[in-house]
Design a protein around this motif. Structure first.
Motif, PDB file in Angstrom:
ATOM      1  N   MET A   1      -5.876  -3.728  -5.324  1.00 40.23           N
ATOM      2  CA  MET A   1      -5.358  -2.515  -4.590  1.00 40.23           C
ATOM      3  C   MET A   1      -4.876  -1.319  -5.502  1.00 40.23           C
ATOM      4  O   MET A   1      -4.725  -0.327  -5.290  1.00 40.23           O
ATOM      5  N   GLN A   2      -4.312  -1.946  -6.736  1.00 39.40           N
ATOM      6  CA  GLN A   2      -3.780  -1.127  -7.685  1.00 39.40           C
ATOM      7  C   GLN A   2      -4.557  -0.347  -8.465  1.00 39.40           C
ATOM      8  O   GLN A   2      -4.456   0.756  -9.288  1.00 39.40           O
ATOM      9  N   THR A   3      -6.057  -0.617  -8.405  1.00 32.81           N
ATOM     10  CA  THR A   3      -7.071   0.148  -8.947  1.00 32.81           C
ATOM     11  C   THR A   3      -7.355   1.274  -8.026  1.00 32.81           C
ATOM     12  O   THR A   3      -8.247   2.167  -8.322  1.00 32.81           O
ATOM     13  N   LYS A   4      -6.718   1.544  -6.710  1.00 38.26           N
ATOM     14  CA  LYS A   4      -7.170   2.630  -5.959  1.00 38.26           C
ATOM     15  C   LYS A   4      -5.958   3.526  -5.975  1.00 38.26           C
ATOM     16  O   LYS A   4      -5.724   4.459  -5.422  1.00 38.26           O
ATOM     17  N   THR A   5      -5.028   3.503  -7.060  1.00 38.01           N
ATOM     18  CA  THR A   5      -3.872   4.481  -7.025  1.00 38.01           C
ATOM     19  C   THR A   5      -4.106   5.813  -7.917  1.00 38.01           C
ATOM     20  O   THR A   5      -4.996   5.611  -8.716  1.00 38.01           O
TER      21      THR A   5
ATOM     22  N   ASN B   1      -2.270  -9.309   2.421  1.00 39.32           N
ATOM     23  CA  ASN B   1      -2.710  -9.489   3.957  1.00 39.32           C
ATOM     24  C   ASN B   1      -2.825  -8.039   4.508  1.00 39.32           C
ATOM     25  O   ASN B   1      -3.382  -7.920   5.495  1.00 39.32           O
ATOM     26  N   PHE B   2      -1.630  -7.454   4.425  1.00 38.44           N
ATOM     27  CA  PHE B   2      -1.600  -6.115   5.057  1.00 38.44           C
ATOM     28  C   PHE B   2      -2.755  -5.287   4.881  1.00 38.44           C
ATOM     29  O   PHE B   2      -3.457  -4.699   5.851  1.00 38.44           O
ATOM     30  N   PHE B   3      -3.116  -5.152   3.700  1.00 43.54           N
ATOM     31  CA  PHE B   3      -4.402  -4.338   3.383  1.00 43.54           C
ATOM     32  C   PHE B   3      -5.459  -4.935   3.729  1.00 43.54           C
ATOM     33  O   PHE B   3      -6.579  -4.197   4.013  1.00 43.54           O
ATOM     34  N   SER B   4      -5.472  -6.243   3.916  1.00 41.11           N
ATOM     35  CA  SER B   4      -6.830  -7.131   4.334  1.00 41.11           C
ATOM     36  C   SER B   4      -6.969  -6.700   5.706  1.00 41.11           C
ATOM     37  O   SER B   4      -7.970  -6.461   6.275  1.00 41.11           O
TER      38      SER B   4
ATOM     39  N   LYS C   1     -12.256   9.250  13.373  1.00 45.17           N
ATOM     40  CA  LYS C   1     -11.437   7.871  13.253  1.00 45.17           C
ATOM     41  C   LYS C   1     -11.707   7.135  11.903  1.00 45.17           C
ATOM     42  O   LYS C   1     -10.422   6.573  11.391  1.00 45.17           O
ATOM     43  N   LEU C   2     -12.781   7.101  11.494  1.00 42.41           N
ATOM     44  CA  LEU C   2     -13.090   6.305  10.510  1.00 42.41           C
ATOM     45  C   LEU C   2     -12.527   6.932   9.074  1.00 42.41           C
ATOM     46  O   LEU C   2     -11.913   6.343   8.252  1.00 42.41           O
ATOM     47  N   LYS C   3     -12.611   8.205   9.115  1.00 42.37           N
ATOM     48  CA  LYS C   3     -11.888   8.986   8.007  1.00 42.37           C
ATOM     49  C   LYS C   3     -10.445   8.860   8.041  1.00 42.37           C
ATOM     50  O   LYS C   3      -9.876   8.850   6.983  1.00 42.37           O
ATOM     51  N   SER C   4      -9.930   8.991   9.291  1.00 40.84           N
ATOM     52  CA  SER C   4      -8.516   8.761   9.424  1.00 40.84           C
ATOM     53  C   SER C   4      -7.895   7.551   8.925  1.00 40.84           C
ATOM     54  O   SER C   4      -7.035   7.418   8.109  1.00 40.84           O
ATOM     55  N   LEU C   5      -8.745   6.325   9.293  1.00 36.34           N
ATOM     56  CA  LEU C   5      -8.213   5.028   8.707  1.00 36.34           C
ATOM     57  C   LEU C   5      -8.386   4.955   7.336  1.00 36.34           C
ATOM     58  O   LEU C   5      -7.368   4.297   6.714  1.00 36.34           O
TER      59      LEU C   5
ATOM     60  N   LYS D   1      -5.457   5.126   2.030  1.00 38.75           N
ATOM     61  CA  LYS D   1      -5.005   5.761   0.892  1.00 38.75           C
ATOM     62  C   LYS D   1      -3.476   6.156   0.699  1.00 38.75           C
ATOM     63  O   LYS D   1      -2.877   5.870  -0.445  1.00 38.75           O
ATOM     64  N   ALA D   2      -2.988   6.501   1.618  1.00 39.74           N
ATOM     65  CA  ALA D   2      -1.458   6.890   1.812  1.00 39.74           C
ATOM     66  C   ALA D   2      -0.647   5.483   1.548  1.00 39.74           C
ATOM     67  O   ALA D   2       0.318   5.699   0.820  1.00 39.74           O
ATOM     68  N   PHE D   3      -0.883   4.629   2.044  1.00 38.17           N
ATOM     69  CA  PHE D   3      -0.158   3.189   2.167  1.00 38.17           C
ATOM     70  C   PHE D   3      -0.310   2.644   0.691  1.00 38.17           C
ATOM     71  O   PHE D   3       0.871   2.328   0.123  1.00 38.17           O
ATOM     72  N   VAL D   4      -1.404   2.919   0.021  1.00 31.41           N
ATOM     73  CA  VAL D   4      -1.684   2.455  -1.263  1.00 31.41           C
ATOM     74  C   VAL D   4      -0.644   3.219  -2.333  1.00 31.41           C
ATOM     75  O   VAL D   4       0.082   2.755  -3.154  1.00 31.41           O
ATOM     76  N   GLN D   5      -0.469   4.553  -2.050  1.00 31.97           N
ATOM     77  CA  GLN D   5      -0.111   5.522  -2.803  1.00 31.97           C
ATOM     78  C   GLN D   5       1.805   4.957  -2.693  1.00 31.97           C
ATOM     79  O   GLN D   5       2.551   4.834  -3.794  1.00 31.97           O
ATOM     80  N   GLN D   6       2.213   4.798  -1.342  1.00 35.97           N
ATOM     81  CA  GLN D   6       3.343   4.399  -1.115  1.00 35.97           C
ATOM     82  C   GLN D   6       3.836   3.257  -1.632  1.00 35.97           C
ATOM     83  O   GLN D   6       4.770   2.860  -2.129  1.00 35.97           O
ATOM     84  N   MET D   7       2.986   2.341  -1.641  1.00 33.81           N
ATOM     85  CA  MET D   7       3.193   0.828  -1.982  1.00 33.81           C
ATOM     86  C   MET D   7       3.467   0.877  -3.205  1.00 33.81           C
ATOM     87  O   MET D   7       4.355  -0.403  -3.846  1.00 33.81           O
ATOM     88  N   PHE D   8       2.616   1.502  -4.017  1.00 30.61           N
ATOM     89  CA  PHE D   8       2.558   1.159  -5.346  1.00 30.61           C
ATOM     90  C   PHE D   8       3.197   2.372  -6.438  1.00 30.61           C
ATOM     91  O   PHE D   8       2.594   2.848  -7.343  1.00 30.61           O
TER      92      PHE D   8
END
Length: 356
Positions: A81-85, A127-130, A339-343, A348-355
């Motif tokens: 997931m860190q390769t998506k930051t 698990n959250f990202f899964s 809806k898919l684009k929103s998800l 992406k937003a969660f990834v940036q916030q998490m890392f």
């Protein structure tokens, strides 16, 4: 056999659309296993990653990929997931700049610093990202099924296996068959050099419709001054690319159109715009267009070849019903795709916030 091109741009999952198998027997060192992450090492896709999923079966990786096996002291999904930051993408860009061309070797990848909390916390985040990925996959499947339904419906409608009846329950007349030359007229647009285009609207300037406009992710907009009436289209017209990515069809747009397009004019008393749009995008007609455009480096469809294509069409009333049915389905696909684009944006937003 997994190549860079087999990694889906949106999901980073293995795409099984164009499966290839290696010749002969490969060594086990090329086998992708659990906890393995693949990194693209060269070209425009440098930095692209894929994490092995056992559901993808037995995979061997191609030469433009580097394999990293994540140790048991870390969660492979957490590392992936860190390769998506943004941090990772910036690092890829900087490392590539140092070499003068897109490309990162295994030693450079080894030097990248990942953030690593306790394994317990890694597992919770993974698990959250899964769970998010599962929601995205389900939504993607929903969109794909709707698109398949649309294609199946178009095949049934245009092959006349599925017919409508009029308001009295009576069958509509049999379909007619005509060449495009008999039912439409076409003309090419205007080619304007980039230096002669404007990037802001103004009085006497008109939106310039180019191939760039067809790209979903495009942010560029061009405008040109005082185009002639022959290269202006309204929302009632249909445009189709005639060269390059030949056969792309658009409507409900207005502006001046590029030389790469045909403007297709038709008689509204006998033909429905959306019926023509859908039949132009149908698989048999698209195949014919691509065939006639040729297989050269830059496919090019000329006027006479387009005019030679024959289509079957019903009376105007049945055209309207077919167009309404497909338009309704398109609206549903668009809604589910949003809806898919929103998800994906949420992820992406969660990834940036998490890392951070």
């Amino acid at each position: 056999y997994i190549r860079i091109t087999d990694i889906d741009e949106n999901s980073n999952k293995y795409s099984q659309q164009n499966i290839v198998s290696p010749l002969g027997i490969l060594e086990d060192k090329y086998l992708v296993k659990e906890n393995d992450i693949l990194f693209a090492r060269t070209g425009a896709s440098t930095g692209k990653t894929y994490i092995y999923d056992k559901n993808d079966g037995i995979l061997y990786f191609a030469g433009f990929l580097i394999k990293a096996n994540i140790k048991n002291t870390s969660n492979s999904m957490f590392i992936f997931m860190q390769t998506k930051t943004t941090k990772y993408r910036r690092w890829i860009e900087l490392e590539s700049m140092r070499t003068g061309q897109p490309g990162i070797n295994s030693k450079q990848y080894e030097s990248y610093n990942f953030s690593v909390p306790s394994l317990v916390e890694q597992n919770k985040i993974a698990n959250f990202f899964s769970l998010i990925d599962k929601r995205i996959s389900l939504q993607q499947e929903k969109v794909s099924l709707l698109r398949e339904k649309k294609q199946g419906l178009m095949q049934q409608l245009f092959s006349r296996k599925l017919r409508f009846k009029d308001e009295n329950g009576e069958a509509y007349p049999e379909w007619e068959v005509s060449s495009f030359k008999e039912i439409v007229t076409i003309n090419q647009g205007l080619q304007i050099a980039i230096d002669d285009r404007y990037t802001t609207p103004d009085i006497n300037r008109m939106f310039y419709i180019t191939n760039e406009f067809l790209r979903i992710d495009s942010q560029k907009k061009y405008y040109i001054e005082n185009p002639s009436p022959s290269v202006i289209c309204t929302k009632d017209d249909i445009l189709m690319t005639r060269t390059g990515n030949t056969g792309k069809v658009v409507t409900d747009v207005e502006g001046a159109f590029h030389n790469n397009f045909f403007k297709i004019k038709y008689d509204t008393n006998t033909h429905n715009k959306y019926f023509l749009y859908y039949i132009l995008t149908s698989v048999p007609i698209q195949r014919k267009i691509i065939q006639l455009a040729g297989t050269s480096t830059i496919p090019d469809l000329n006027h006479s070849d387009f005019y030679s294509i024959a289509i079957a069409y019903p009376c105007l009333a049945e055209q309207q019903k077919i167009a309404d049915l497909l338009s309704t389905l398109d609206s549903k696909i668009e809604k589910e795709d949003e809806k898919l684009k929103s998800l994906r944006e949420q992820k992406k937003a969660f990834v940036q916030q998490m890392f951070v």
